[in-house]
Enzyme design. Structure first.
Site, PDB file in Angstrom:
ATOM      1  N   LYS A  53       2.196  67.046  27.232  1.00 23.11           N
ATOM      2  CA  LYS A  53       3.438  67.250  26.474  1.00 23.11           C
ATOM      3  C   LYS A  53       3.569  68.714  26.062  1.00 23.11           C
ATOM      4  CE  LYS A  53       3.328  62.495  24.694  1.00 23.11           C
ATOM      5  NZ  LYS A  53       3.103  61.613  23.523  1.00 23.11           N
ATOM      6  N   GLN A  97       0.508  61.594  17.637  1.00 23.31           N
ATOM      7  CA  GLN A  97       0.078  60.773  18.767  1.00 23.31           C
ATOM      8  C   GLN A  97      -0.560  59.481  18.274  1.00 23.31           C
ATOM      9  OE1 GLN A  97       0.841  61.447  21.918  1.00 23.31           O
ATOM     10  NE2 GLN A  97      -0.217  59.683  22.772  1.00 23.31           N
ATOM     11  N   ASP A 120       9.685  61.285  18.246  1.00 24.06           N
ATOM     12  CA  ASP A 120       9.372  60.052  18.962  1.00 24.06           C
ATOM     13  C   ASP A 120      10.343  58.911  18.653  1.00 24.06           C
ATOM     14  OD1 ASP A 120       7.131  60.122  20.702  1.00 24.06           O
ATOM     15  OD2 ASP A 120       5.800  60.443  18.987  1.00 24.06           O
TER      16      ASP A 120
HETATM   17  N1  GUN Z   1       1.050  56.626  22.278  1.00 23.77           N
HETATM   18  C1  GUN Z   1       1.464  55.994  23.413  1.00 23.77           C
HETATM   19  N2  GUN Z   1       2.713  56.380  23.723  1.00 23.77           N
HETATM   20  C2  GUN Z   1       3.096  57.258  22.785  1.00 23.77           C
HETATM   21  C3  GUN Z   1       4.289  58.005  22.569  1.00 23.77           C
HETATM   22  O1  GUN Z   1       5.271  57.936  23.302  1.00 23.77           O
HETATM   23  N3  GUN Z   1       4.280  58.828  21.490  1.00 23.77           N
HETATM   24  C4  GUN Z   1       3.228  58.915  20.645  1.00 23.77           C
HETATM   25  N4  GUN Z   1       3.329  59.724  19.605  1.00 23.77           N
HETATM   26  N5  GUN Z   1       2.122  58.235  20.800  1.00 23.77           N
HETATM   27  C5  GUN Z   1       2.056  57.414  21.872  1.00 23.77           C
END
Ligand code: GUN
Length: 283
Positions: A53, A97, A120
């Protein structure tokens, strides 16, 4: 006939170029979009996701504010960091995350993020607005799935969509999005989960089948309707490498379009996170 494989990498590249232009527009107005990434602990999969990311952010002109924290970080320290980021004008998006270590209350953390910096779309206010059809930003994986369907020319309006999996991150929000009275939606949506009596009874009716289960090859060929579009959200690390939730080789002989793993939904998730961040910065 063998299915067309939906190229998630190529579609994500299209989205990323569009996001890059939007970020450049902001830069001309003196705004550098900023995303803070918070990773607690060193889970190997999460570490890879966060660094992918961050790399993608740099490529489109989003400044990354990197916060790798030890797994032992107390909850109140994490909440204090989020409060600082909420107050930091250079940070337009915040991503924590998931999953978080056991001693941290995930819901408490998600609620602490300023809803207008919630890259998110996991804050309950944003999930509520999504359900109401008035989203700030949508969670990245469901947004990526919808964008993929649209860009692949799939007719969503009136379609029977079956989602297998009811997580807050994928199953629930994609169902909410595809059932909206809105362009790229208007589907009839069914959600299946661990207590569904007979999952196959539902999946065989699906024009669009979305597998977000978390078990390698849980969706087998007899569960798929001929000509269906199959979206595989699975990321299962097995002894034989990364596997989706769908038995891809068998499924592609039955469906009309299918996403691969890797190279399907994953790249779209990252592209939509970038799009969300630029949107929160005003672009
Ligand atoms: N863990 C699994 N998928 C995601 C996501 O799209 N965003 C975040 N922050 N954590 C995750």
């Amino acid at each position: 006939m063998t299915a067309a494989v939906i190229d998630g990498k190529a579609l994500a590249q299209q989205v990323r170029s569009e996001v890059k232009e939007r970020a450049a527009g902001l830069a001309r107005a003196g705004i550098t979009p900023g995303l803070a990434t918070v990773l607690v602990g060193e889970d190997p999969a999460s570490t890879i996701y966060v660094s992918s990311k961050q790399k993608a952010c740099a490529e489109v002109g989003i400044k990354v504010w990197d916060y790798p924290l030890p797994a032992s970080t107390p909850e109140d320290e994490l909440l204090a960091l989020i409060a600082d980021l909420n107050a930091n004008d250079g940070v337009h998006g915040i991503l924590v995350q998931l999953p978080l270590p056991e001693h941290i209350d995930e819901q408490k953390v998600l609620v602490a993020v300023d809803p207008l910096k919630d890259a998110d779309g996991f804050h309950p206010m944003n999930l509520g607005r999504l359900l109401a059809g008035d989203p700030v930003v949508a969670p990245a994986t469901p947004a990526g799935i919808q964008e993929m369907l649209i860009r692949s020319g799939v007719e969503i309006s009136g379609a029977e969509v079956v989602v297998v999996g009811r997580s807050n991150i994928v199953g629930k929000p994609i169902a909410a999005m595809l059932m909206q009275k809105a362009p790229g939606a208007n589907a009839t949506v069914t959600i299946c989960h661990t207590r569904t009596r007979d999952i196959a009874e539902h999946t065989v009716r699906a024009d669009i089948l979305i597998a977000a289960i978390g078990r390698a090859h849980a969706i087998t060929a007899p569960m798929i309707k001929k000509g269906a579009v199959v979206i595989d959200v699975g990321m299962n690390r097995t002894e034989d490498g990364l596997k989706g939730d769908v038995d891809f080789e068998a499924a592609k002989e039955i469906c009309s379009q299918i996403t691969p793993v890797p190279g399907g939904v994953g790249p779209m998730t990252i592209a939509m996170l970038l799009s969300n961040t630029v949107k929160l910065a005003g672009g």
